[in-house]
Write an enzyme that holds these catalytic residues in place. Structure first.
Site, PDB file in Angstrom:
ATOM      1  N   PHE A 179      -6.981   2.569   5.550  1.00  0.00           N
ATOM      2  CA  PHE A 179      -6.335   1.270   5.301  1.00  0.00           C
ATOM      3  C   PHE A 179      -6.797   0.166   6.219  1.00  0.00           C
ATOM      4  O   PHE A 179      -6.329  -0.962   6.107  1.00  0.00           O
ATOM      5  CB  PHE A 179      -4.812   1.403   5.313  1.00  0.00           C
ATOM      6  CG  PHE A 179      -4.237   2.112   6.514  1.00  0.00           C
ATOM      7  CD1 PHE A 179      -4.263   1.524   7.763  1.00  0.00           C
ATOM      8  CD2 PHE A 179      -3.647   3.360   6.358  1.00  0.00           C
ATOM      9  CE1 PHE A 179      -3.709   2.171   8.852  1.00  0.00           C
ATOM     10  CE2 PHE A 179      -3.095   4.017   7.450  1.00  0.00           C
ATOM     11  CZ  PHE A 179      -3.130   3.416   8.704  1.00  0.00           C
ATOM     12  N   GLU A 191       0.840  -1.195   0.000  1.00  0.00           N
ATOM     13  CA  GLU A 191       0.000   0.000   0.000  1.00  0.00           C
ATOM     14  C   GLU A 191       0.874   1.244   0.000  1.00  0.00           C
ATOM     15  O   GLU A 191       1.970   1.227   0.555  1.00  0.00           O
ATOM     16  CB  GLU A 191      -0.900   0.027   1.256  1.00  0.00           C
ATOM     17  CG  GLU A 191      -2.014  -0.992   1.230  1.00  0.00           C
ATOM     18  CD  GLU A 191      -2.855  -0.950   2.502  1.00  0.00           C
ATOM     19  OE1 GLU A 191      -3.906  -1.588   2.524  1.00  0.00           O
ATOM     20  OE2 GLU A 191      -2.446  -0.299   3.478  1.00  0.00           O
ATOM     21  N   ARG A 226       4.695  -3.367  16.692  1.00  0.00           N
ATOM     22  CA  ARG A 226       5.255  -2.995  15.392  1.00  0.00           C
ATOM     23  C   ARG A 226       5.462  -4.239  14.552  1.00  0.00           C
ATOM     24  O   ARG A 226       5.534  -4.147  13.334  1.00  0.00           O
ATOM     25  CB  ARG A 226       6.613  -2.295  15.560  1.00  0.00           C
ATOM     26  CG  ARG A 226       6.599  -1.083  16.451  1.00  0.00           C
ATOM     27  CD  ARG A 226       7.760  -0.149  16.133  1.00  0.00           C
ATOM     28  NE  ARG A 226       7.322   0.863  15.207  1.00  0.00           N
ATOM     29  CZ  ARG A 226       7.076   2.132  15.533  1.00  0.00           C
ATOM     30  NH1 ARG A 226       7.275   2.556  16.757  1.00  0.00           N
ATOM     31  NH2 ARG A 226       6.654   2.982  14.634  1.00  0.00           N
ATOM     32  N   ARG A 271      -2.739   8.898  16.657  1.00  0.00           N
ATOM     33  CA  ARG A 271      -2.167   7.646  17.122  1.00  0.00           C
ATOM     34  C   ARG A 271      -1.815   7.709  18.595  1.00  0.00           C
ATOM     35  O   ARG A 271      -1.677   6.679  19.243  1.00  0.00           O
ATOM     36  CB  ARG A 271      -0.973   7.284  16.250  1.00  0.00           C
ATOM     37  CG  ARG A 271       0.391   7.325  16.824  1.00  0.00           C
ATOM     38  CD  ARG A 271       1.293   6.873  15.700  1.00  0.00           C
ATOM     39  NE  ARG A 271       2.682   7.205  15.836  1.00  0.00           N
ATOM     40  CZ  ARG A 271       3.553   6.522  16.552  1.00  0.00           C
ATOM     41  NH1 ARG A 271       3.165   5.553  17.333  1.00  0.00           N
ATOM     42  NH2 ARG A 271       4.813   6.840  16.538  1.00  0.00           N
ATOM     43  N   LYS A 293       2.452   4.486   1.253  1.00  0.00           N
ATOM     44  CA  LYS A 293       2.651   5.052   2.582  1.00  0.00           C
ATOM     45  C   LYS A 293       2.584   6.563   2.444  1.00  0.00           C
ATOM     46  O   LYS A 293       3.369   7.154   1.703  1.00  0.00           O
ATOM     47  CB  LYS A 293       4.013   4.644   3.154  1.00  0.00           C
ATOM     48  CG  LYS A 293       4.224   5.182   4.549  1.00  0.00           C
ATOM     49  CD  LYS A 293       5.573   4.829   5.120  1.00  0.00           C
ATOM     50  CE  LYS A 293       5.597   5.130   6.609  1.00  0.00           C
ATOM     51  NZ  LYS A 293       5.236   6.513   6.941  1.00  0.00           N
ATOM     52  N   LYS A 346       7.336  -0.992   6.767  1.00  0.00           N
ATOM     53  CA  LYS A 346       7.408   0.236   5.968  1.00  0.00           C
ATOM     54  C   LYS A 346       8.695   0.320   5.178  1.00  0.00           C
ATOM     55  O   LYS A 346       9.761  -0.034   5.667  1.00  0.00           O
ATOM     56  CB  LYS A 346       7.211   1.483   6.837  1.00  0.00           C
ATOM     57  CG  LYS A 346       8.092   1.625   8.031  1.00  0.00           C
ATOM     58  CD  LYS A 346       7.725   2.907   8.787  1.00  0.00           C
ATOM     59  CE  LYS A 346       8.301   2.870  10.189  1.00  0.00           C
ATOM     60  NZ  LYS A 346       7.883   3.996  11.007  1.00  0.00           N
ATOM     61  N   GLU A 382      -4.677   7.404   7.127  1.00  0.00           N
ATOM     62  CA  GLU A 382      -3.682   8.474   7.160  1.00  0.00           C
ATOM     63  C   GLU A 382      -4.246   9.678   6.398  1.00  0.00           C
ATOM     64  O   GLU A 382      -4.658   9.546   5.242  1.00  0.00           O
ATOM     65  CB  GLU A 382      -2.386   7.978   6.504  1.00  0.00           C
ATOM     66  CG  GLU A 382      -1.227   8.949   6.550  1.00  0.00           C
ATOM     67  CD  GLU A 382      -0.375   8.841   7.821  1.00  0.00           C
ATOM     68  OE1 GLU A 382      -0.640   7.943   8.651  1.00  0.00           O
ATOM     69  OE2 GLU A 382       0.537   9.664   7.986  1.00  0.00           O
ATOM     70  N   ARG A 424      -1.684  10.004  11.234  1.00  0.00           N
ATOM     71  CA  ARG A 424      -2.498   8.822  11.512  1.00  0.00           C
ATOM     72  C   ARG A 424      -3.854   9.282  12.028  1.00  0.00           C
ATOM     73  O   ARG A 424      -3.918  10.130  12.927  1.00  0.00           O
ATOM     74  CB  ARG A 424      -1.783   7.962  12.557  1.00  0.00           C
ATOM     75  CG  ARG A 424      -2.452   6.641  12.858  1.00  0.00           C
ATOM     76  CD  ARG A 424      -2.199   5.660  11.730  1.00  0.00           C
ATOM     77  NE  ARG A 424      -2.761   4.348  12.034  1.00  0.00           N
ATOM     78  CZ  ARG A 424      -2.095   3.366  12.637  1.00  0.00           C
ATOM     79  NH1 ARG A 424      -0.831   3.553  13.029  1.00  0.00           N
ATOM     80  NH2 ARG A 424      -2.660   2.205  12.876  1.00  0.00           N
TER      81      ARG A 424
END
Length: 502
Positions: A275, A182, A350, A204, A184, A357, A234, A189
């Site tokens: 997303f 996807e 994460r 976030r 970025k 990412k 985002e 966020r």
DNA sequence: ATTGCCTGCCC
DNA sequence: ATTCTGC
DNA sequence: GCAGAATGGGCAGGCAAT
């Protein structure tokens, strides 16, 4: 705090600073200053918990003209009545820097241990209601049964999933069985909670930003088909003429805005890239795979050009992935996220959630150290941050272009050019030109290589540029300051960024 | 009214 | 945000 | 791999000093 300590101990602010520079911790500083003073003046009244609480409460309630002075008095009062050890922790409490190696993780474990419940249950509850006060209360009163009853609540922010940095596209797409790439986006966020007509927006870090983005609220109300849901995405800013993404700096003018909101959103229109979907009509979807969630997401929204699902592409082929990645960069986006189609939504993690990412690696720069700041905490007694400058070719002057505080090692390493904080401090010591509080100026002699994510236009630094997310790579022992990179190169690199070049 | 510093929060 | 380190 | 603690640029807003 400096002033409060000076007042409480009866010395000048300069003398407090002098000690602070050595200790790197105002708590330690006030402790030693108070203990010195106490040797002379004994017999102060005893401080009570109630008194400390009352003063801290009072501080939090003061505002407006003259409030700083009143706050200062309240802290100074506590410090002057405290023992040395008490003063240390009062100072640290006020500064929110306890430095006792305890943060969320340990509090979580402590709650589990205290009420004999599992760490996972505490974490699960906390993820949905990030407040250890509430969670501990339930753990104590109802145990695991109570913790398991926690539900995601519309209008209450929860802990979101994060992404891990990946070394490269190839590594990323081979990490999982089935992946989607996807775009970025370099924005903010945004968690959208919808309950009927009611919309909330959170960042976030759980901040409610609903009032700053009425345009987003309106889009959400109109374009979300689901009655109740939580969407994850985002938000980026767009250039109102070209429609292209604007630098994050511009979007950020909108984030904490309280005044002139209408005017701001006319200047910087936004685009929402969704997303994920985490909640739908009474059901938490975190335990579904990303593949399943994405299908629900598609059903939940009616897309427009400013409110849509993040651009994605399913492939395991490296060539195709590279093409898609380049396309993202060309569109002015930050890179791509590679996602494990089979991963669940894992709040606060994460790695477990399978989001990787990938951003382009920028050419590093060789810059000159012209100053520094004495470190704090575990960096006490060393230069904790370096002030960097870029060479101006016409004059040979060194123009500041930012500071750097990460990448330096604490432990020794054999890598060529690598440097520990201590070694760097030792190298710089002979070059000191002047000192002012915690700031030091050095003769421009040492050249270091720095990495970064982006070169930004800077309103603060004289070179006119600054580095986003700068980090130390190595010392260039082989280069003198006159061989460091110059402003022309920086300008050139600035212009090449974000799909503007190539 | 303007400037400058500090805080809190975005990345 | 990035990075390093101890567990 | 997580958790914790160092540190970055830059924005709006709040307050103090001018």
């Amino acid at each position: 705090m400096l002033k409060a300590i000076a007042k409480a101990v009866g010395i000048s602010v300069e003398d407090v600073v002098k000690d602070y520079k050595k200790s790197g911790d105002l708590g330690t500083t006030v402790e030693s200053l108070v203990s010195k003073k106490r040797q002379r003046t004994l017999g102060a009244e005893q401080l009570t918990v109630g008194k400390v609480f009352a003063n801290l409460q009072a501080i939090s309630e003061h505002s407006g003209s003259g409030s700083q002075d009143r706050k200062l008095d309240l802290i100074a009062e506590l410090l002057s009545q405290a023992t040395a050890l008490e003063a240390k922790y009062i100072a640290r409490t006020v500064l929110e820097q306890l430095r006792i190696g305890v943060a969320e993780g340990l509090v979580r474990d402590a709650v589990a241990s205290a009420y004999n419940v599992s760490v996972d249950d505490v974490e699960g509850a906390w993820n949905l209601l990030p407040d250890f006060g509430e969670v501990a209360k339930v753990a104590k009163e109802d145990g695991e049964k109570g913790l398991k009853k926690f539900k995601l609540r519309l209008g209450t922010p929860f802990i979101v999933q994060l992404a891990e940095k990946s070394p490269g596209l190839k590594e990323a797409i081979t990490s999982f069985k089935k992946v989607i790439l996807e775009y970025k986006y370099d924005g903010m966020r945004t968690l959208i909670h919808k309950k009927g007509e009611k919309i909330w927006l959170f960042t976030r870090n759980l901040e409610n930003i609903t009032v700053a983005f009425p345009d987003l609220v309106q889009m959400a109300r109109k374009q979300i088909k689901a009655e109740d849901c939580v969407l994850d995405g985002e938000t980026i800013g767009l250039d109102k003429k070209t429609g292209k993404p604007v630098p994050f700096q511009q979007l950020s003018t909108r984030i904490k805005r309280k005044y002139d909101i209408e005017k701001a959103f006319g200047e910087i229109p936004i685009e929402v890239n969704l997303f994920d979907i985490v909640y739908l009509d009474g059901k938490n979807l975190m335990d579904l795979t990303f593949e399943e969630r994405r299908k629900y997401l598609e059903k939940a929204v009616k897309e427009t050009d400013k409110f849509h699902i993040a651009k994605g592409f399913v492939t395991s082929d490296l060539k195709e992935a590279e093409t898609f990645y380049k396309e993202a960069l060309k569109a002015g986006e930050e890179g791509v996220i590679v996602k494990d189609m089979e991963a669940l939504y894992v709040p606060g993690r994460r790695v477990a959630g399978g989001w990787l990412k990938i951003k382009p690696v920028m050419e590093s720069l060789d810059v000159v150290i012209v100053g520094g700041t004495w470190g704090t905490g575990k960096r006490a007694g060393t230069i904790g941050s370096l002030h960097l400058a870029i060479r101006e070719p016409e004059t040979g002057r060194f123009l500041e272009c930012g500071m750097l505080g990460t990448g330096l090692k604490e432990k020794k390493s054999e890598q060529a050019g690598s440097a520990t904080l201590k070694e760097m401090t030792k190298l710089l010591k002979p070059l000191v030109e002047s000192e002012d509080g915690s700031l030091v100026r050095f003769k421009p002699k040492i050249v270091i290589e720095v990495a970064y994510e982006e070169i930004q236009k800077s309103p603060t630094y004289v070179s006119g540029y600054a580095l986003r997310f700068p980090r130390f790579i190595r010392i260039r022992f082989d280069k003198g300051p006159d061989e460091a990179d110059d402003l022309n190169r920086m300008e050139k690199l600035y212009k090449q960024q974000k799909g503007r070049g190539k």
